[in-house]
Design a protein around this motif. Structure first.
Motif, PDB file in Angstrom:
ATOM      1  N   GLY A 166      -3.544   3.858   1.966  1.00  0.00           N
ATOM      2  CA  GLY A 166      -4.180   4.234   0.716  1.00  0.00           C
ATOM      3  C   GLY A 166      -5.659   3.921   0.722  1.00  0.00           C
ATOM      4  O   GLY A 166      -6.115   2.999   1.408  1.00  0.00           O
ATOM      5  N   LEU A 167      -6.384   4.684  -0.033  1.00  0.00           N
ATOM      6  CA  LEU A 167      -7.833   4.532  -0.111  1.00  0.00           C
ATOM      7  C   LEU A 167      -8.236   3.308  -0.917  1.00  0.00           C
ATOM      8  O   LEU A 167      -9.245   2.670  -0.631  1.00  0.00           O
ATOM      9  CB  LEU A 167      -8.430   5.804  -0.738  1.00  0.00           C
ATOM     10  CG  LEU A 167      -9.934   5.947  -0.726  1.00  0.00           C
ATOM     11  CD1 LEU A 167     -10.470   5.930   0.699  1.00  0.00           C
ATOM     12  CD2 LEU A 167     -10.340   7.232  -1.428  1.00  0.00           C
ATOM     13  N   TYR A 168      -7.419   2.952  -1.901  1.00  0.00           N
ATOM     14  CA  TYR A 168      -7.791   1.883  -2.812  1.00  0.00           C
ATOM     15  C   TYR A 168      -7.204   0.540  -2.376  1.00  0.00           C
ATOM     16  O   TYR A 168      -6.092   0.472  -1.839  1.00  0.00           O
ATOM     17  CB  TYR A 168      -7.348   2.237  -4.237  1.00  0.00           C
ATOM     18  CG  TYR A 168      -7.967   3.536  -4.682  1.00  0.00           C
ATOM     19  CD1 TYR A 168      -9.327   3.619  -4.971  1.00  0.00           C
ATOM     20  CD2 TYR A 168      -7.199   4.691  -4.766  1.00  0.00           C
ATOM     21  CE1 TYR A 168      -9.910   4.816  -5.338  1.00  0.00           C
ATOM     22  CE2 TYR A 168      -7.769   5.898  -5.139  1.00  0.00           C
ATOM     23  CZ  TYR A 168      -9.126   5.957  -5.420  1.00  0.00           C
ATOM     24  OH  TYR A 168      -9.708   7.143  -5.776  1.00  0.00           O
ATOM     25  N   GLN A 169      -7.968  -0.512  -2.637  1.00  0.00           N
ATOM     26  CA  GLN A 169      -7.585  -1.849  -2.186  1.00  0.00           C
ATOM     27  C   GLN A 169      -6.195  -2.250  -2.683  1.00  0.00           C
ATOM     28  O   GLN A 169      -5.410  -2.836  -1.938  1.00  0.00           O
ATOM     29  CB  GLN A 169      -8.625  -2.865  -2.643  1.00  0.00           C
ATOM     30  CG  GLN A 169      -8.366  -4.260  -2.104  1.00  0.00           C
ATOM     31  CD  GLN A 169      -9.451  -5.242  -2.497  1.00  0.00           C
ATOM     32  OE1 GLN A 169     -10.242  -4.999  -3.398  1.00  0.00           O
ATOM     33  NE2 GLN A 169      -9.483  -6.369  -1.813  1.00  0.00           N
ATOM     34  N   GLU A 170      -5.877  -1.917  -3.935  1.00  0.00           N
ATOM     35  CA  GLU A 170      -4.567  -2.299  -4.460  1.00  0.00           C
ATOM     36  C   GLU A 170      -3.425  -1.613  -3.700  1.00  0.00           C
ATOM     37  O   GLU A 170      -2.356  -2.185  -3.526  1.00  0.00           O
ATOM     38  CB  GLU A 170      -4.455  -2.069  -5.970  1.00  0.00           C
ATOM     39  CG  GLU A 170      -4.800  -0.707  -6.465  1.00  0.00           C
ATOM     40  CD  GLU A 170      -6.285  -0.466  -6.778  1.00  0.00           C
ATOM     41  OE1 GLU A 170      -6.570   0.613  -7.307  1.00  0.00           O
ATOM     42  OE2 GLU A 170      -7.158  -1.292  -6.486  1.00  0.00           O
ATOM     43  N   GLU A 171      -3.656  -0.392  -3.213  1.00  0.00           N
ATOM     44  CA  GLU A 171      -2.630   0.288  -2.408  1.00  0.00           C
ATOM     45  C   GLU A 171      -2.419  -0.435  -1.084  1.00  0.00           C
ATOM     46  O   GLU A 171      -1.307  -0.506  -0.573  1.00  0.00           O
ATOM     47  CB  GLU A 171      -3.039   1.734  -2.122  1.00  0.00           C
ATOM     48  CG  GLU A 171      -3.096   2.626  -3.323  1.00  0.00           C
ATOM     49  CD  GLU A 171      -3.575   4.009  -2.959  1.00  0.00           C
ATOM     50  OE1 GLU A 171      -2.737   4.936  -2.981  1.00  0.00           O
ATOM     51  OE2 GLU A 171      -4.765   4.175  -2.646  1.00  0.00           O
ATOM     52  N   GLN A 172      -3.493  -0.945  -0.533  1.00  0.00           N
ATOM     53  CA  GLN A 172      -3.431  -1.649   0.740  1.00  0.00           C
ATOM     54  C   GLN A 172      -2.802  -3.029   0.604  1.00  0.00           C
ATOM     55  O   GLN A 172      -2.326  -3.597   1.582  1.00  0.00           O
ATOM     56  CB  GLN A 172      -4.832  -1.745   1.342  1.00  0.00           C
ATOM     57  CG  GLN A 172      -5.440  -0.394   1.626  1.00  0.00           C
ATOM     58  CD  GLN A 172      -6.929  -0.448   1.915  1.00  0.00           C
ATOM     59  OE1 GLN A 172      -7.511  -1.525   2.073  1.00  0.00           O
ATOM     60  NE2 GLN A 172      -7.553   0.702   1.974  1.00  0.00           N
ATOM     61  N   ILE A 173      -2.771  -3.553  -0.615  1.00  0.00           N
ATOM     62  CA  ILE A 173      -2.165  -4.863  -0.864  1.00  0.00           C
ATOM     63  C   ILE A 173      -0.716  -4.723  -1.330  1.00  0.00           C
ATOM     64  O   ILE A 173       0.182  -5.373  -0.804  1.00  0.00           O
ATOM     65  CB  ILE A 173      -2.988  -5.647  -1.922  1.00  0.00           C
ATOM     66  CG1 ILE A 173      -4.369  -5.970  -1.363  1.00  0.00           C
ATOM     67  CG2 ILE A 173      -2.259  -6.919  -2.349  1.00  0.00           C
ATOM     68  CD1 ILE A 173      -5.347  -6.497  -2.398  1.00  0.00           C
ATOM     69  N   ILE A 174      -0.497  -3.857  -2.310  1.00  0.00           N
ATOM     70  CA  ILE A 174       0.828  -3.696  -2.910  1.00  0.00           C
ATOM     71  C   ILE A 174       1.736  -2.815  -2.051  1.00  0.00           C
ATOM     72  O   ILE A 174       2.934  -3.051  -1.951  1.00  0.00           O
ATOM     73  CB  ILE A 174       0.713  -3.115  -4.334  1.00  0.00           C
ATOM     74  CG1 ILE A 174      -0.053  -4.086  -5.229  1.00  0.00           C
ATOM     75  CG2 ILE A 174       2.074  -2.793  -4.920  1.00  0.00           C
ATOM     76  CD1 ILE A 174      -0.468  -3.512  -6.568  1.00  0.00           C
ATOM     77  N   GLY A 175       1.179  -1.774  -1.453  1.00  0.00           N
ATOM     78  CA  GLY A 175       1.965  -0.839  -0.658  1.00  0.00           C
ATOM     79  C   GLY A 175       2.655   0.188  -1.518  1.00  0.00           C
ATOM     80  O   GLY A 175       2.515   0.212  -2.746  1.00  0.00           O
ATOM     81  N   ASN A 176       3.440   1.048  -0.858  1.00  0.00           N
ATOM     82  CA  ASN A 176       4.108   2.132  -1.556  1.00  0.00           C
ATOM     83  C   ASN A 176       5.262   2.649  -0.701  1.00  0.00           C
ATOM     84  O   ASN A 176       5.341   2.374   0.491  1.00  0.00           O
ATOM     85  CB  ASN A 176       3.119   3.262  -1.847  1.00  0.00           C
ATOM     86  CG  ASN A 176       3.491   4.060  -3.072  1.00  0.00           C
ATOM     87  OD1 ASN A 176       4.658   4.180  -3.399  1.00  0.00           O
ATOM     88  ND2 ASN A 176       2.491   4.585  -3.767  1.00  0.00           N
ATOM     89  N   HIS A 177       6.128   3.421  -1.333  1.00  0.00           N
ATOM     90  CA  HIS A 177       7.226   4.084  -0.626  1.00  0.00           C
ATOM     91  C   HIS A 177       6.737   5.429  -0.106  1.00  0.00           C
ATOM     92  O   HIS A 177       6.054   6.168  -0.823  1.00  0.00           O
ATOM     93  CB  HIS A 177       8.416   4.300  -1.568  1.00  0.00           C
ATOM     94  CG  HIS A 177       9.051   3.022  -2.012  1.00  0.00           C
ATOM     95  ND1 HIS A 177       9.970   2.355  -1.244  1.00  0.00           N
ATOM     96  CD2 HIS A 177       8.889   2.278  -3.129  1.00  0.00           C
ATOM     97  CE1 HIS A 177      10.355   1.257  -1.878  1.00  0.00           C
ATOM     98  NE2 HIS A 177       9.706   1.187  -3.034  1.00  0.00           N
ATOM     99  N   PHE A 178       7.124   5.731   1.132  1.00  0.00           N
ATOM    100  CA  PHE A 178       6.746   6.980   1.774  1.00  0.00           C
ATOM    101  C   PHE A 178       7.990   7.659   2.332  1.00  0.00           C
ATOM    102  O   PHE A 178       8.926   6.991   2.767  1.00  0.00           O
ATOM    103  CB  PHE A 178       5.777   6.724   2.931  1.00  0.00           C
ATOM    104  CG  PHE A 178       4.430   6.223   2.491  1.00  0.00           C
ATOM    105  CD1 PHE A 178       3.383   7.107   2.302  1.00  0.00           C
ATOM    106  CD2 PHE A 178       4.210   4.876   2.257  1.00  0.00           C
ATOM    107  CE1 PHE A 178       2.138   6.654   1.896  1.00  0.00           C
ATOM    108  CE2 PHE A 178       2.976   4.405   1.858  1.00  0.00           C
ATOM    109  CZ  PHE A 178       1.931   5.299   1.668  1.00  0.00           C
TER     110      PHE A 178
END
Length: 116
Positions: A16-28
């Motif tokens: 992810g582009l945003y810092q919170e995406e890089q910390i929290i993560g996501n389902h892919f």
């Protein structure tokens, strides 16, 4: 042409582009399709594409956080072609579930199709 595919591979990753995406993560969710010339001996795996290897490539690339999904699908495509030179076509589609866009969105999608 013979098509071999893995559909609906699920990963939890930190792209992810945003810092919170890089910390929290996501389902892919990842879909991979490759096409090769029809094998002369369809009982020989050496003339085909081993989908265990496709899965291993996907897993390895998904473990390396990237700011853009475009880079992820590119890297998967490059590694597939390197591992299986007989591949004539590939399609790699990556879906980020519920991307943080400030509204209800099922997923964002990036897809890369190549012909060799």
């Amino acid at each position: 042409m013979l098509t071999i595919a893995l559909e609906g591979l699920q990963f939890y990753a930190y792209h992810g582009l945003y810092q919170e995406e890089q910390i929290i993560g996501n389902h892919f969710v990842l879909d991979i399709r490759v096409s090769i010339p029809e094998p002369e001996d369809p009982e020989s795996l050496s003339e085909s594409v081993n989908y265990e290897v496709l899965h291993a490539i996907a897993r390895q690339v998904m473990q390396t956080p990237q700011p853009l999904l475009e880079k992820v699908v590119h890297d998967i495509s490059v590694q597939i072609k390197s591992a299986f030179p007989a591949v004539r076509r590939s399609s790699v589609t990556l879906k980020k579930q519920a991307p943080p866009l400030g509204g209800d969105v099922a997923c964002s999608v990036v897809s890369l199709e190549k012909e060799y």
